[in-house]
Design a protein around this motif. Sequence first.
Motif, mmCIF file in Angstrom:
data_model
loop_
_atom_site.group_PDB
_atom_site.id
_atom_site.type_symbol
_atom_site.label_atom_id
_atom_site.label_comp_id
_atom_site.label_asym_id
_atom_site.label_seq_id
_atom_site.Cartn_x
_atom_site.Cartn_y
_atom_site.Cartn_z
ATOM 1 N N THR A 31 27.420 47.772 26.046
ATOM 2 C CA THR A 31 27.520 47.107 24.753
ATOM 3 C C THR A 31 26.523 45.958 24.640
ATOM 4 O O THR A 31 25.956 45.716 23.565
ATOM 5 C CB THR A 31 28.946 46.560 24.525
ATOM 6 O OG1 THR A 31 29.348 45.807 25.675
ATOM 7 C CG2 THR A 31 29.923 47.700 24.278
ATOM 8 N N ARG A 32 26.248 45.271 25.737
ATOM 9 C CA ARG A 32 25.253 44.182 25.713
ATOM 10 C C ARG A 32 23.870 44.765 25.432
ATOM 11 O O ARG A 32 23.085 44.208 24.666
ATOM 12 C CB ARG A 32 25.262 43.448 27.044
ATOM 13 C CG ARG A 32 24.167 42.394 27.206
ATOM 14 C CD ARG A 32 24.543 41.102 26.567
ATOM 15 N NE ARG A 32 23.553 40.046 26.840
ATOM 16 C CZ ARG A 32 23.161 39.148 25.918
ATOM 17 N NH1 ARG A 32 23.680 39.160 24.706
ATOM 18 N NH2 ARG A 32 22.257 38.232 26.216
ATOM 19 N N ALA A 33 23.583 45.899 26.060
ATOM 20 C CA ALA A 33 22.299 46.556 25.812
ATOM 21 C C ALA A 33 22.168 46.927 24.342
ATOM 22 O O ALA A 33 21.135 46.669 23.705
ATOM 23 C CB ALA A 33 22.186 47.802 26.683
ATOM 24 N N ARG A 42 30.924 56.984 28.886
ATOM 25 C CA ARG A 42 32.324 57.391 29.018
ATOM 26 C C ARG A 42 33.086 57.092 27.736
ATOM 27 O O ARG A 42 32.558 56.410 26.838
ATOM 28 C CB ARG A 42 32.961 56.656 30.199
ATOM 29 C CG ARG A 42 32.333 57.034 31.542
ATOM 30 C CD ARG A 42 32.759 56.103 32.666
ATOM 31 N NE ARG A 42 32.319 56.620 33.986
ATOM 32 C CZ ARG A 42 32.303 55.866 35.082
ATOM 33 N NH1 ARG A 42 32.726 54.609 35.049
ATOM 34 N NH2 ARG A 42 31.885 56.385 36.225
ATOM 35 N N ALA A 43 34.324 57.546 27.660
ATOM 36 C CA ALA A 43 35.114 57.385 26.438
ATOM 37 C C ALA A 43 35.249 55.912 26.049
ATOM 38 O O ALA A 43 35.124 55.552 24.874
ATOM 39 C CB ALA A 43 36.491 58.024 26.612
ATOM 40 N N ASP A 44 35.431 55.040 27.030
ATOM 41 C CA ASP A 44 35.546 53.605 26.702
ATOM 42 C C ASP A 44 34.253 53.077 26.097
ATOM 43 O O ASP A 44 34.267 52.221 25.203
ATOM 44 C CB ASP A 44 35.898 52.789 27.950
ATOM 45 C CG ASP A 44 37.364 52.939 28.341
ATOM 46 O OD1 ASP A 44 37.730 52.503 29.455
ATOM 47 O OD2 ASP A 44 38.123 53.505 27.515
ATOM 48 N N ASP A 50 33.937 51.170 22.628
ATOM 49 C CA ASP A 50 33.400 49.808 22.621
ATOM 50 C C ASP A 50 32.193 49.696 21.704
ATOM 51 O O ASP A 50 32.017 48.694 20.989
ATOM 52 C CB ASP A 50 33.018 49.381 24.051
ATOM 53 C CG ASP A 50 34.223 49.238 24.964
ATOM 54 O OD1 ASP A 50 35.360 49.188 24.438
ATOM 55 O OD2 ASP A 50 34.040 49.191 26.200
ATOM 56 N N LEU A 51 31.350 50.720 21.705
ATOM 57 C CA LEU A 51 30.174 50.706 20.819
ATOM 58 C C LEU A 51 30.588 50.835 19.355
ATOM 59 O O LEU A 51 29.998 50.200 18.480
ATOM 60 C CB LEU A 51 29.214 51.822 21.225
ATOM 61 C CG LEU A 51 28.461 51.593 22.533
ATOM 62 C CD1 LEU A 51 27.792 52.876 23.002
ATOM 63 C CD2 LEU A 51 27.434 50.471 22.397
ATOM 64 N N ALA A 52 31.622 51.616 19.096
ATOM 65 C CA ALA A 52 32.128 51.709 17.715
ATOM 66 C C ALA A 52 32.606 50.338 17.243
ATOM 67 O O ALA A 52 32.315 49.923 16.110
ATOM 68 C CB ALA A 52 33.254 52.736 17.644
#
Length: 260
Positions: free
Chosen positions: A40-42, A66-68, A72-74
């Motif tokens: 997510t930081r990227a 992975r699913a998480d 998290d990106l959503a």
Amino acid sequence: MNPLIAPESGRHDARCALSVNVNKVALLRNTRHLGIPSVTRAAQLCLEAGAQGITVHPRPDARHVRADDVRDLAALLKAWPQAEYNIEGNPTQNLLEFIREVRPHQATFVPDGEDQFTSDHGWNLPADAARLRPSIAECKGLGVRVSLFMDPLPEAMAHVAALGAERIELYTETWASAFGTPREAEVLAGFTAAARAALAQGLAINAGHDLNRDNLTRFLREVPGVAEVSIGHALIADALELGYAETVRDYQRCIQRAYA
Ligand SMILES: CC(=O)[C@@H](O)[C@H](O)COP(=O)(O)O
Ligand SMILES: NCC(=O)COP(=O)(O)O
């Protein structure tokens, strides 16, 4: 919806949008149990630097994204209403569960097997059409745009349109392999013919796989109507040297040069 990557809206901004694929950040992260580098930081840094979207390919073996990460990106992208979320995968495998859960802007259907080294071919149409039709209809019913990962075959584009998909993604490995060789012009002509056939069918055009800072500008200069490129492997490799922000800015410069 990002005006840069929404030709379906009739808004045709000449510039192609950059969607950063963060698979390889996740691949590195997965080699330890430390949570770094952060996916997510990227994505955040790439968006802050001007990327118009984020792409992931959550493969069934979870080798990288992975699913998480998908969730998290959503959540991250809710703070970036002008950016698009593109989730790639095979709808006959695990893709649709992610589409149903997070409703990305775009689903890119890729005909990969479960244990493929990487994506290496597009859909076989019309042979695959019956298998794809219900998944395309489901995604569209969820308000998710569908793009089909395709080899540059002009004759296949009518079948894509007949299925109701809005876009194709041109699989560009053959361009990347030909770039800088005597076959460059011949291969590029094939992509141009496929793009013209797609546009004639009312399809919008994405492109991706093995694109980089060397081969991107010529491709976008010659192949008409590319609305979005999704780039991961080379971009993340470049970011190991330059950092995410400067790398995204350099890729955007490569894109701008195509329209100069
Ligand atoms: C569909 C495609 O060409 C790429 O987006 C794909 O995601 C690459 O997958 P890997 O990152 O697992 O090689
Ligand atoms: N659809 C192509 C993509 O998302 C990234 O491909 P690559 O740049 O990692 O080859």
